[in-house]
Design an enzyme around this catalytic site. Structure first.
Site, short mmCIF file in Angstrom:
data_model
loop_
_atom_site.label_atom_id
_atom_site.label_comp_id
_atom_site.label_asym_id
_atom_site.label_seq_id
_atom_site.Cartn_x
_atom_site.Cartn_y
_atom_site.Cartn_z
CB ALA A 83 -1.02 0.01 1.20
CB CYS A 84 2.07 3.66 -2.02
SG CYS A 84 1.11 4.12 -3.43
N PRO A 85 0.66 5.66 0.28
CG PRO A 85 1.98 7.51 1.21
CD PRO A 85 1.93 6.13 0.36
#
Length: 107
Positions: A9-11
């Site tokens: 997951a990334c921002p």
């Protein structure tokens, strides 16, 4: 056979989430390992890990740039936390460290 599960997951939940998933999967497969990667992106959770996937896992890899949903699933498993950029750029080196850990714990 070694079983690896991962959650990326990334921002922003877009490109890097999927790039990290692909890099981790390719690096694990290059070692001859079974791998399943769940993505938690802007469109939700994809390729969700089952309880069977988690139970069979020898190692869990989690990206740490943003909170991972349902992280409690992994409480009894060895976990490696890496930045999403390391997952994208350095997945083979991460797998070397995973291999060293697994060799040490199985000896």
């Amino acid at each position: 056979m070694t079983n690896i599960v991962a959650v990326t997951a990334c921002p922003s939940g877009v490109a890097h989430t999927y790039m990290a998933a692909e890099s981790i999967a390719n690096a694990a497969k290059a070692n001859g390992w079974n791998v399943k990667v769940e993505t938690q992106g802007s469109i939700g959770i994809e390729n969700e890990l089952t309880s069977e996937d988690v139970a069979a896992a020898d190692m869990v890899i989690l990206t740490k740039d943003i909170g991972i949903k349902f992280e409690e699933r992994f409480k009894d498993k060895p976990v490696v936390r890496i930045g999403v950029s390391d997952a994208v750029r350095r997945a083979p080196q991460v797998m070397e460290k995973v291999a060293a850990y697994l060799a040490k714990t199985s000896a």
